[in-house]
Design a protein around this motif. Structure first.
Motif, short mmCIF file in Angstrom:
data_model
loop_
_atom_site.label_atom_id
_atom_site.label_comp_id
_atom_site.label_asym_id
_atom_site.label_seq_id
_atom_site.Cartn_x
_atom_site.Cartn_y
_atom_site.Cartn_z
N THR A 168 -10.10 -2.95 3.13
CA THR A 168 -9.06 -3.98 2.94
C THR A 168 -9.34 -5.19 3.83
O THR A 168 -8.71 -6.23 3.64
N GLY A 169 -10.26 -5.04 4.77
CA GLY A 169 -10.66 -6.17 5.60
C GLY A 169 -11.57 -7.14 4.85
O GLY A 169 -11.90 -8.21 5.34
N ILE A 170 -11.97 -6.74 3.62
CA ILE A 170 -12.75 -7.64 2.77
C ILE A 170 -11.78 -8.56 2.05
O ILE A 170 -10.87 -8.07 1.37
N PHE A 171 -11.94 -9.85 2.21
CA PHE A 171 -11.10 -10.82 1.50
C PHE A 171 -11.14 -10.50 0.00
O PHE A 171 -12.22 -10.26 -0.55
N GLY A 172 -9.98 -10.44 -0.64
CA GLY A 172 -9.94 -10.17 -2.08
C GLY A 172 -9.77 -8.69 -2.43
O GLY A 172 -9.65 -8.34 -3.60
N VAL A 173 -9.78 -7.82 -1.41
CA VAL A 173 -9.61 -6.39 -1.67
C VAL A 173 -8.25 -5.93 -1.17
O VAL A 173 -7.95 -6.04 0.03
N GLY A 174 -7.42 -5.42 -2.06
CA GLY A 174 -6.10 -4.92 -1.68
C GLY A 174 -6.12 -3.41 -1.53
O GLY A 174 -7.17 -2.77 -1.68
N VAL A 175 -4.95 -2.85 -1.23
CA VAL A 175 -4.85 -1.42 -0.97
C VAL A 175 -5.28 -0.59 -2.18
O VAL A 175 -6.00 0.40 -2.05
N LYS A 176 -4.88 -1.01 -3.37
CA LYS A 176 -5.20 -0.23 -4.58
C LYS A 176 -6.71 -0.10 -4.81
O LYS A 176 -7.21 1.00 -5.05
N THR A 177 -7.40 -1.22 -4.72
CA THR A 177 -8.85 -1.22 -4.93
C THR A 177 -9.53 -0.39 -3.84
O THR A 177 -10.41 0.43 -4.13
N ALA A 178 -9.11 -0.60 -2.61
CA ALA A 178 -9.72 0.12 -1.49
C ALA A 178 -9.55 1.63 -1.66
O ALA A 178 -10.48 2.40 -1.42
N LYS A 179 -8.38 2.02 -2.11
CA LYS A 179 -8.08 3.44 -2.32
C LYS A 179 -9.01 4.04 -3.38
O LYS A 179 -9.54 5.13 -3.21
N ARG A 180 -9.19 3.28 -4.47
CA ARG A 180 -10.06 3.75 -5.55
C ARG A 180 -11.49 3.94 -5.02
O ARG A 180 -12.13 4.96 -5.25
N TRP A 181 -11.96 2.97 -4.29
CA TRP A 181 -13.31 3.04 -3.73
C TRP A 181 -13.44 4.21 -2.76
O TRP A 181 -14.41 4.96 -2.78
N PHE A 182 -12.44 4.35 -1.87
CA PHE A 182 -12.49 5.42 -0.88
C PHE A 182 -12.54 6.79 -1.57
O PHE A 182 -13.28 7.68 -1.15
N THR A 183 -11.78 6.94 -2.65
CA THR A 183 -11.77 8.19 -3.42
C THR A 183 -13.15 8.50 -3.98
O THR A 183 -13.53 9.65 -4.16
N GLU A 184 -13.92 7.43 -4.23
CA GLU A 184 -15.29 7.62 -4.75
C GLU A 184 -16.29 7.83 -3.61
O GLU A 184 -17.50 7.87 -3.85
N GLY A 185 -15.80 7.89 -2.39
CA GLY A 185 -16.68 8.16 -1.26
C GLY A 185 -17.24 6.92 -0.58
O GLY A 185 -18.14 7.00 0.24
N ILE A 186 -16.71 5.74 -0.94
CA ILE A 186 -17.21 4.51 -0.33
C ILE A 186 -16.45 4.23 0.98
O ILE A 186 -15.23 4.11 0.98
N CYS A 187 -17.19 4.19 2.08
CA CYS A 187 -16.58 4.01 3.39
C CYS A 187 -17.16 2.84 4.16
O CYS A 187 -16.72 2.54 5.27
N SER A 188 -18.17 2.18 3.62
CA SER A 188 -18.81 1.09 4.36
C SER A 188 -19.26 0.00 3.39
O SER A 188 -19.33 0.23 2.18
#
Ligand code: ATP
Ligand code: MN
Ligand code: MN
Length: 372
Positions: free
Chosen positions: A116-136
């Motif tokens: 969510t520290g990426i400009f343009g990324v909100g909680v929903k998108t971040a959550k979806r990515w994290f669920t897919e194993g994206i952490c960096s």
């Protein structure tokens, strides 16, 4: 009142943050930083209610005029739930809270904060990515996800945009914005809003409110400003929206929504390390002679300016609480555009923030006291 002074309720505090004066940074930064982590963690989990409860506790502690040394001093104070009191007790007794430490080191919190520290990324998108194993950022890049324009800029300028903007940098951006605004519309007024207006020494962006004393002259101004900024090579990214606000006979529209409908531009400026700007750390990542800075530009008609200024000065909790006070205690709906009295079924005009507080039956709180 008699007995042990340490046992007596030491402070009187009102329950709405907009009834209190909350300077920056406050006398209880150890406690407020900890509660802020728990609030943020709840927000990143999509648990708004829990987040708000921690934000209210944090806000109350920020407003206290001295350092809390024992839990007993907090007896009878509003906004502090059992959970917050447990955390405060831990911090006062042990100097740390295990819950806060565990939260800060949890993979989920760390990844969600990074994403969510990426400009343009909100909680929903971040959550979806994290669920897919994206952490960096590296994992995001190799994931093959296609990013929208805002997110691409967010990744591109990630380091710069996560480095706090200093007061000097904000002043340098002010000079740039004023120069451009005055060249495209003489007589227009530029006002610094957001955290810097509240006296903060650093921020995540710089917020400006722009108006003109002749109503109507400000229409379409954002496009002229953007064109001028672009011609001078000052913009790295921008996303603008036109004004879609109309007063309706039924009152202030959707009072619960915090999004307003002004002409505005969410942008990333290219701040060069030159004459007007002499801070030591004036370089971007990689030793470039410039750095990227997030800037919000909002254009308001003069008739709505006081409301816009109140709405864009923040803090977010202060805004929320003012709107909650308006609805619950005065049956009014407040937005960044207007104040509507539901009993009288009419709009209440104001040409200054002081008048808005007066309409609301609140004592005036100056910008530097709105750091709830
Ligand atoms: P920081 O130093 O982190 O920038 P800040 O208080 O300036 O702190 P911002 O996110 O820049 O935080 O927001 C400033 C004010 O503008 C807040 O009061 C917020 O309510 C308001 N605001 C921000 N975004 C919007 C939006 N999209 N619509 C309406 N108001 C907004
Ligand atoms: Mn800001
Ligand atoms: Mn902002």
């Amino acid at each position: 009142q008699q007995g042990d002074p340490v046992e007596a309720p030491a402070f009187l505090a009102a329950s709405y943050a907009c009834q209190r004066n909350t300077p920056q940074p406050g006398h209880n930064t150890l406690l407020t930083a900890a509660l802020s982590v728990l609030a943020e963690s709840a927000e990143l989990n999509g648990d708004e209610g829990r987040g708000l409860a921690f934000r209210r506790s944090e806000g109350l502690l920020r407003s206290l005029d001295r350092r809390v040394q024992g839990l007993a001093e907090l007896r009878g104070l509003p906004c502090l739930g059992d959970h917050s009191r447990r955390v405060i007790q831990d911090l006062l007794e042990n100097g740390v809270s295990s819950e806060v430490e565990e939260t800060k080191s949890s993979p989920r919190y760390k990844a969600m904060k990074l994403l969510t520290g990426i400009f343009g990324v909100g909680v929903k998108t971040a959550k979806r990515w994290f669920t897919e194993g994206i952490c960096s950022l590296a994992q995001l890049e190799t994931s093959g996800h296609s990013l929208n324009a805002a997110q691409q800029a967010g990744v591109c300028y990630y380091t710069d945009l996560n480095q706090p903007v200093s007061r000097e940098e904000a002043d340098a951006v002010s000079v740039m914005v004023e120069g451009v605004v005055h060249s495209v519309l003489p007589g227009a007024r530029v006002t610094l809003a957001g955290g810097f207006r509240r006296g903060k020494m650093s921020g995540h962006d710089v917020d400006f409110l722009i108006t003109h004393p002749d109503e109507g002259k400000e229409e379409g101004l954002i496009h002229k400003i953007i064109a001028c900024l672009e011609s001078r090579g000052l913009l790295l990214y921008q996303q603008n929206t036109r004004n879609t606000y109309r007063e309706s006979a039924k009152g202030a529209g959707r009072p619960s929504s915090s999004m307003d409908r002004f002409e505005r531009c969410f942008s990333i400026f290219k701040l060069t390390n030159d004459s007007s700007y002499t801070a030591d750390n004036g370089t971007g990542s990689g030793g470039r002679p410039w750095r990227a800075v997030r800037v919000d530009l909002v254009v308001s008609p003069i008739s709505q300016f006081a409301f816009a200024l109140l709405g864009w000065t923040g803090s977010k909790l202060f805004e929320r609480e003012t709107r909650r006070w308006a609805v619950r205690e005065r049956s009014m709906s407040l937005s960044s555009h207007a104040l509507y009295d539901r009993n009288q079924e009419r709009y209440l005009r104001a040409s200054s923030e002081e008048e808005i507080f007066a309409h609301l039956g609140l004592e005036y709180v100056s910008p530097t006291g709105r750091n709830a």
